[in-house]
Enzyme design. Structure first.
Site, PDB file in Angstrom:
ATOM      1  N   SER A  67      41.583  45.890  37.388  1.00 41.56           N
ATOM      2  CA  SER A  67      40.747  45.789  36.188  1.00 41.56           C
ATOM      3  C   SER A  67      41.216  46.742  35.094  1.00 41.56           C
ATOM      4  CB  SER A  67      39.292  46.105  36.526  1.00 41.56           C
ATOM      5  OG  SER A  67      38.806  45.248  37.525  1.00 41.56           O
TER       6      SER A  67
HETATM    7  N1  SAH Z   1      38.307  46.404  41.965  1.00 41.74           N
HETATM    8  C1  SAH Z   1      39.665  45.910  41.841  1.00 41.74           C
HETATM    9  C2  SAH Z   1      39.729  44.649  41.000  1.00 41.74           C
HETATM   10  C3  SAH Z   1      40.337  43.568  41.782  1.00 41.74           C
HETATM   11  S1  SAH Z   1      40.178  41.930  41.131  1.00 41.74           S
HETATM   12  C4  SAH Z   1      40.602  46.990  41.349  1.00 41.74           C
HETATM   13  O1  SAH Z   1      40.122  48.070  40.949  1.00 41.74           O
HETATM   14  O2  SAH Z   1      41.808  46.789  41.368  1.00 41.74           O
HETATM   15  C5  SAH Z   1      38.907  41.282  42.212  1.00 41.74           C
HETATM   16  C6  SAH Z   1      39.256  41.194  43.665  1.00 41.74           C
HETATM   17  O3  SAH Z   1      38.163  40.502  44.292  1.00 41.74           O
HETATM   18  C7  SAH Z   1      40.494  40.373  44.017  1.00 41.74           C
HETATM   19  O4  SAH Z   1      41.376  41.186  44.739  1.00 41.74           O
HETATM   20  C8  SAH Z   1      39.958  39.215  44.868  1.00 41.74           C
HETATM   21  O5  SAH Z   1      40.836  38.842  45.916  1.00 41.74           O
HETATM   22  C9  SAH Z   1      38.666  39.811  45.418  1.00 41.74           C
HETATM   23  N2  SAH Z   1      37.663  38.860  45.885  1.00 41.74           N
HETATM   24  C10 SAH Z   1      37.313  37.650  45.358  1.00 41.74           C
HETATM   25  N3  SAH Z   1      36.328  37.093  46.082  1.00 41.74           N
HETATM   26  C11 SAH Z   1      36.022  37.973  47.084  1.00 41.74           C
HETATM   27  C12 SAH Z   1      35.082  37.972  48.166  1.00 41.74           C
HETATM   28  N4  SAH Z   1      34.231  36.968  48.384  1.00 41.74           N
HETATM   29  N5  SAH Z   1      35.062  39.042  48.986  1.00 41.74           N
HETATM   30  C13 SAH Z   1      35.895  40.091  48.813  1.00 41.74           C
HETATM   31  N6  SAH Z   1      36.812  40.131  47.817  1.00 41.74           N
HETATM   32  C14 SAH Z   1      36.874  39.091  46.962  1.00 41.74           C
END
Ligand code: SAH
Length: 219
Positions: A67
């Site tokens: 993000s």
């Molecule tokens: N918080 C992260 C942002 C990652 S983007 C950071 O700081 O880098 C969001 C993430 O959510 C992705 O890696 C995606 O694979 C994950 N995601 C999507 N649906 C999900 C679910 N049901 N359970 C766990 N993770 C999920």
């Protein structure tokens, strides 16, 4: 060994990022201090190392993104955790958001659905000496074993608020979650009061990758 010039570049880039975040309305000193203390370069691939302190989202593996620092700061400010709080994060991704919470003295639990990202983030936390509980699975159903949580933060866009997550909120707990269609989402903060009642506040629009799971998008 780091050269003096590398050290200076990193320090300058971090200071510039913090200045920008303040200008964008982030005023919580604990949030700014945590962002200033997490080495974001450890959470992006080497190819993006030089851009680690840009105020932008960057690609990570599995077609996901780390993000934007502004988004992390805004969501963390809404969550407003105090040291010792227990916080569940859905969407570990690179692990950056979890690391920011950890550096605020929070007990962090984080769930990622992609095994590759889960394992990579776990290794990063270990390398940085961050004691963060990681789980690979569907975060839309929460992590009941450690519930209830003082805060829950969802870093992927949901079609609706998963009931499992509000159910796992402690009295006084806050759930920060983007809800909308697959393109744009509005950020919500849902609070459970001392009597167990839920209330919601709406903030501005953001763009997240989709939350995929039983109580999210079906793929
Ligand atoms: N918080 C992260 C942002 C990652 S983007 C950071 O700081 O880098 C969001 C993430 O959510 C992705 O890696 C995606 O694979 C994950 N995601 C999507 N649906 C999900 C679910 N049901 N359970 C766990 N993770 C999920």
């Amino acid at each position: 060994m780091k050269t003096q010039s590398h050290y200076n570049r990193t320090e300058l880039a971090r200071a510039e990022l913090l200045r920008e975040l303040r200008q964008q309305g982030i005023e919580n000193d604990a949030v700014l201090a945590a962002i200033g203390s997490v080495p974001r370069e450890a959470f992006v691939s080497e190819a993006f190392g030089a851009r680690a302190y840009e105020n932008s989202a960057l690609p990570i593996d599995c077609r996901q993104t780390i993000s934007q620092p502004y988004t992390v700061a805004f969501m963390t400010q809404l969550l407003n955790p105090t040291p010792g709080d227990r916080v569940l994060e859905i969407g570990t991704g690179s692990g950056y958001q979890a690391a920011v919470l950890f550096n605020m003295g929070v007990r962090v639990f984080t769930i990622e659905r992609h095994n590759e990202l889960h394992r990579h983030a776990e290794a990063t936390f270990e390398r940085l000496g961050m004691d963060i509980a990681c789980h690979c699975g569907d975060g839309t159903i929460g992590w009941s074993g450690y519930a209830p949580y003082d805060g829950i933060i969802v870093t992927a866009g949901a079609p609706d608020v998963p009931k499992a997550l509000t159910d796992q909120l402690a009295a006084g707990g806050r759930l920060v979650i983007p809800v909308g269609d697959k393109q744009d989402q509005t950020l919500y903060r849902i609070t459970r009061d001392a009597d167990g009642n839920l209330s919601g506040e709406e903030f501005h629009e953001f763009r997240f990758v989709p939350l995929i799971g039983r109580q999210g998008w079906q793929g």
